[in-house]
Enzyme design. Sequence first.
Site, mmCIF file in Angstrom:
data_model
loop_
_atom_site.group_PDB
_atom_site.id
_atom_site.type_symbol
_atom_site.label_atom_id
_atom_site.label_comp_id
_atom_site.label_asym_id
_atom_site.label_seq_id
_atom_site.Cartn_x
_atom_site.Cartn_y
_atom_site.Cartn_z
ATOM 1 N N THR A 280 -56.792 -2.608 26.030
ATOM 2 C CA THR A 280 -57.985 -4.052 25.756
ATOM 3 C C THR A 280 -57.056 -5.214 26.145
ATOM 4 O OG1 THR A 280 -58.920 -2.462 24.389
ATOM 5 C CG2 THR A 280 -59.558 -4.340 24.133
ATOM 6 N N LEU B 117 -55.034 -5.335 15.563
ATOM 7 C CA LEU B 117 -54.236 -6.843 16.227
ATOM 8 C C LEU B 117 -52.680 -5.642 17.339
ATOM 9 C CD1 LEU B 117 -53.637 -8.955 13.006
ATOM 10 C CD2 LEU B 117 -54.615 -9.562 14.977
ATOM 11 N N HIS C 154 -49.724 -6.914 17.587
ATOM 12 C CA HIS C 154 -48.544 -6.662 17.687
ATOM 13 C C HIS C 154 -48.334 -5.867 16.279
ATOM 14 C CE1 HIS C 154 -50.523 -10.092 15.623
ATOM 15 N NE2 HIS C 154 -50.357 -9.313 14.255
ATOM 16 N N HIS D 255 -35.858 -32.296 12.681
ATOM 17 C CA HIS D 255 -36.663 -33.244 12.368
ATOM 18 C C HIS D 255 -36.944 -33.747 14.885
ATOM 19 C CE1 HIS D 255 -38.628 -37.056 11.221
ATOM 20 N NE2 HIS D 255 -38.321 -37.543 12.367
HETATM 21 P P1 FAD Z 1 -56.034 -0.746 23.127
HETATM 22 O O1 FAD Z 1 -55.864 -1.322 23.519
HETATM 23 O O2 FAD Z 1 -56.842 -0.641 23.133
HETATM 24 O O3 FAD Z 1 -55.683 0.735 24.096
HETATM 25 C C1 FAD Z 1 -56.414 1.791 24.546
HETATM 26 C C2 FAD Z 1 -56.099 2.195 25.335
HETATM 27 O O4 FAD Z 1 -56.485 4.218 25.491
HETATM 28 C C3 FAD Z 1 -57.569 1.839 26.678
HETATM 29 O O5 FAD Z 1 -56.894 1.056 27.805
HETATM 30 C C4 FAD Z 1 -58.256 3.409 26.722
HETATM 31 O O6 FAD Z 1 -58.467 3.149 28.039
HETATM 32 C C5 FAD Z 1 -56.930 4.544 26.218
HETATM 33 N N1 FAD Z 1 -58.168 5.002 26.897
HETATM 34 C C6 FAD Z 1 -58.437 5.482 25.160
HETATM 35 N N2 FAD Z 1 -58.952 6.876 25.173
HETATM 36 C C7 FAD Z 1 -58.592 7.198 26.252
HETATM 37 C C8 FAD Z 1 -58.178 8.824 26.645
HETATM 38 N N3 FAD Z 1 -59.225 9.534 26.053
HETATM 39 N N4 FAD Z 1 -57.377 9.157 27.677
HETATM 40 C C9 FAD Z 1 -57.332 7.951 28.534
HETATM 41 N N5 FAD Z 1 -56.495 6.795 27.877
HETATM 42 C C10 FAD Z 1 -57.514 6.670 27.287
HETATM 43 N N6 FAD Z 1 -55.274 -8.785 19.325
HETATM 44 C C11 FAD Z 1 -53.715 -9.573 19.165
HETATM 45 O O7 FAD Z 1 -52.649 -9.406 18.200
HETATM 46 N N7 FAD Z 1 -54.047 -10.826 19.375
HETATM 47 C C12 FAD Z 1 -54.947 -11.842 20.299
HETATM 48 O O8 FAD Z 1 -55.168 -12.506 20.151
HETATM 49 C C13 FAD Z 1 -55.647 -10.411 20.109
HETATM 50 N N8 FAD Z 1 -57.090 -10.865 21.114
HETATM 51 C C14 FAD Z 1 -57.990 -10.161 21.489
HETATM 52 C C15 FAD Z 1 -59.411 -10.650 21.851
HETATM 53 C C16 FAD Z 1 -60.765 -9.558 21.707
HETATM 54 C C17 FAD Z 1 -61.801 -10.662 22.974
HETATM 55 C C18 FAD Z 1 -60.232 -8.672 21.587
HETATM 56 C C19 FAD Z 1 -61.616 -7.850 22.097
HETATM 57 C C20 FAD Z 1 -59.275 -8.036 20.675
HETATM 58 C C21 FAD Z 1 -58.701 -8.827 20.330
HETATM 59 N N9 FAD Z 1 -57.603 -8.092 19.918
HETATM 60 C C22 FAD Z 1 -56.403 -9.379 19.814
HETATM 61 C C23 FAD Z 1 -57.494 -6.729 19.414
HETATM 62 C C24 FAD Z 1 -56.153 -5.989 20.781
HETATM 63 O O9 FAD Z 1 -56.634 -5.830 21.402
HETATM 64 C C25 FAD Z 1 -56.238 -4.670 19.289
HETATM 65 O O10 FAD Z 1 -55.378 -5.268 18.327
HETATM 66 C C26 FAD Z 1 -54.477 -4.008 20.781
HETATM 67 O O11 FAD Z 1 -55.529 -4.063 21.740
HETATM 68 C C27 FAD Z 1 -55.391 -2.928 20.069
HETATM 69 O O12 FAD Z 1 -53.944 -2.037 21.060
HETATM 70 P P2 FAD Z 1 -54.260 -0.348 21.202
HETATM 71 O O13 FAD Z 1 -53.053 0.112 21.678
HETATM 72 O O14 FAD Z 1 -54.042 0.300 19.642
HETATM 73 O O15 FAD Z 1 -55.338 0.269 21.922
HETATM 74 P P1 NAI Z 2 -64.185 -9.664 13.145
HETATM 75 O O1 NAI Z 2 -64.098 -8.298 11.775
HETATM 76 O O2 NAI Z 2 -62.884 -10.703 13.425
HETATM 77 O O3 NAI Z 2 -65.438 -10.420 12.552
HETATM 78 C C1 NAI Z 2 -66.539 -10.358 12.418
HETATM 79 C C2 NAI Z 2 -68.008 -11.086 11.559
HETATM 80 O O4 NAI Z 2 -69.453 -10.412 11.911
HETATM 81 C C3 NAI Z 2 -67.093 -11.321 10.208
HETATM 82 O O5 NAI Z 2 -67.539 -11.665 9.788
HETATM 83 C C4 NAI Z 2 -68.517 -10.227 9.629
HETATM 84 O O6 NAI Z 2 -68.975 -10.699 8.848
HETATM 85 C C5 NAI Z 2 -69.567 -10.870 10.399
HETATM 86 N N1 NAI Z 2 -71.033 -10.151 11.062
HETATM 87 C C6 NAI Z 2 -71.116 -8.498 10.359
HETATM 88 N N2 NAI Z 2 -71.858 -7.905 10.932
HETATM 89 C C7 NAI Z 2 -73.024 -8.753 10.742
HETATM 90 C C8 NAI Z 2 -74.465 -8.772 11.232
HETATM 91 N N3 NAI Z 2 -74.797 -6.878 10.925
HETATM 92 N N4 NAI Z 2 -74.967 -10.186 11.798
HETATM 93 C C9 NAI Z 2 -74.017 -11.568 11.484
HETATM 94 N N5 NAI Z 2 -72.777 -11.484 11.363
HETATM 95 C C10 NAI Z 2 -72.034 -10.375 11.291
HETATM 96 O O7 NAI Z 2 -64.703 -9.275 14.416
HETATM 97 P P2 NAI Z 2 -64.820 -10.056 15.852
HETATM 98 O O8 NAI Z 2 -64.468 -11.105 16.007
HETATM 99 O O9 NAI Z 2 -65.216 -8.586 16.401
HETATM 100 O O10 NAI Z 2 -62.965 -9.170 16.640
HETATM 101 C C11 NAI Z 2 -63.317 -7.733 16.296
HETATM 102 C C12 NAI Z 2 -61.240 -7.340 15.999
HETATM 103 O O11 NAI Z 2 -60.646 -7.904 16.771
HETATM 104 C C13 NAI Z 2 -60.536 -7.844 15.217
HETATM 105 O O12 NAI Z 2 -60.234 -6.727 14.249
HETATM 106 C C14 NAI Z 2 -59.109 -9.215 15.658
HETATM 107 O O13 NAI Z 2 -58.859 -8.613 14.841
HETATM 108 C C15 NAI Z 2 -59.537 -8.845 16.854
HETATM 109 N N6 NAI Z 2 -59.072 -9.832 17.597
HETATM 110 C C16 NAI Z 2 -58.239 -10.554 16.795
HETATM 111 C C17 NAI Z 2 -57.550 -11.813 17.845
HETATM 112 C C18 NAI Z 2 -56.881 -12.388 17.478
HETATM 113 O O14 NAI Z 2 -55.702 -12.068 16.619
HETATM 114 N N7 NAI Z 2 -56.522 -13.653 17.395
HETATM 115 C C19 NAI Z 2 -58.960 -12.421 18.390
HETATM 116 C C20 NAI Z 2 -59.147 -11.333 18.731
HETATM 117 C C21 NAI Z 2 -60.061 -10.388 18.316
#
Ligand code: FAD
Ligand code: NAI
Length: 466
Positions: free
Chosen positions: A41, A320, A322, A445
Amino acid sequence: MATYDLVVIGTGPGGYVCAVRASQLGMKVAVVEKNATLGGTCLNVGCMPSKALLHASEMFEEAGHSFAKMGVSVSSPKLDLPAMMNFKQQGIDGNVKGVEFLMKKNKVDVLKGTGKILGTGKVEVSADGKSQTIETKNIVIATGSDIARLKGIEIDEKRVVSSTGALSLDKVPGKLLIVGAGVIGLELGSVWKRLGAEVVVVEFLDRILPGMDGEIAKQFQRILEKQGFAFKLGAKVTGVDTSGKTLKATVEPAAGGAAETIEADIVLVCIGRVPYTDGLGLKEAGVALDNRGRVQIDPHFATSLKGVYAIGDVVAGPMLAHKAEDEGVAVAEIIAGQAGHVNYDVIPGVVYTTPEVSAVGKTEEELKQAGVAYTVGKFPFTANGRSKVNQTTDGFVKILADAKTDRVLGVHIIGIEAGEMIHEACVLMEFGGSAEDLARTCHAHPTRSEAVKEAALAVGKRAIHM
Ligand code: FAD
Ligand code: NAI
């Protein structure tokens, strides 16, 4: 004889980092990935593409609104959205290739296909109608998470989108309705707001960014409103009528009451994410889930099935990248017989908007609820020299320290570059440091980080520049 010491299912930041660390520790490792590209992801539809668009849209905004006051006169910038999307894709490709390189460099085999656990030591990998069974001493589940859906609202990724669709819109929506004022809503809302969309955010709770310090969230909301965001707090979207040219969303007060209709061109649903375990065969294999569908693990990442571990978004804890990475390293070390460990009290969180919001440790609300006596030190960027000359004075640094011992318990920053500035607090807290330790550390600074030092001084009521 098992073919591998370790098979990791999933190559997101949890999975690929785990594989690299395990290889460093002398294990023979394979990763299984069902997606066409590695990186999960985070690299494909999460952290990296969103940060590319945040950066590019911020440059667009700056060129249009901030250059002139610095004496840089440019004609009004024009948006070339396909080129911006291409910039985003180049960033994704570069990072994905980087992971492929790391797999090669560390002699990790990449098995393309869907992984299914058949039992201890056995993983079936299926692709294109064919499957093979791999034997391995250990298995790590790192399959991540998927978007949470709203009952009755179908996500078509064209007009009603998740973050994935919102990262690839082919034109700037006139009006973007965002469901959920969490991290995704505010980051991707910022992208499209800067590019010209009208943005309305509907949030179930009576505040934005639940989980972040309340005082920071309040100030952040005010700043976003100044940028043009409209918030409807304490409200929920209960349906989206897609029959007409314009979407019609039904919005109701969270506590119940009369519904209203909000029209929009695009609706972005971002109400959280759920663990992804589809197709893994966990039930049949005997891997237990908790009551929220997450793979259940013990403090050493071990699941209920011998030799099977799990990390990242698919287990409990903040979703997250990290956090997933650190768990990947820890579990590899544990499998190798070392003392792998993650300190869950010191995991920073950053919202990459303008200004950024960052945090580590406890919020004021959490300390109050736990009955911990604490002192607060705050320092605004309006009093920081570097911020003044750059005219980037929005925000402040807030440090929470134990009232008796002065140990730092939480640090919260809202301001430009807050995401970079939080790490000195992480190091300090990792070593159990006090506010005085931070206050007595020399800071260069002129930097914005001096505001962190001043906030630490303010804990002892002796800030210099305020
Ligand atoms: P993932 O990154 O979800 O990877 C899982 C992998 O497993 C995928 O490639 C999937 O295809 C694979 N997989 C699943 N099932 C199978 C299977 N059965 N066989 C083979 N492969 C499989 N986090 C941050 O810390 N900073 C951010 O700025 C941030 N921004 C984000 C922005 C968005 C829009 C979103 C959606 C998330 C963001 N996140 C961010 C959250 C972050 O992406 C996730 O916390 C992170 O990717 C989790 O890592 P993971 O390795 O657990 O899983
Ligand atoms: P989130 O958990 O950050 O926020 C979801 C929000 O939706 C909450 O404020 C919640 O109260 C609200 N909500 C829930 N049900 C609702 C409803 N029916 N109607 C209106 N509001 C509702 O989830 P988000 O933004 O979808 O992100 C998903 C995950 O991805 C988070 O856990 C986050 O940690 C990770 N992520 C991290 C980023 C970063 O570290 N910069 C960037 C983007 C995603």
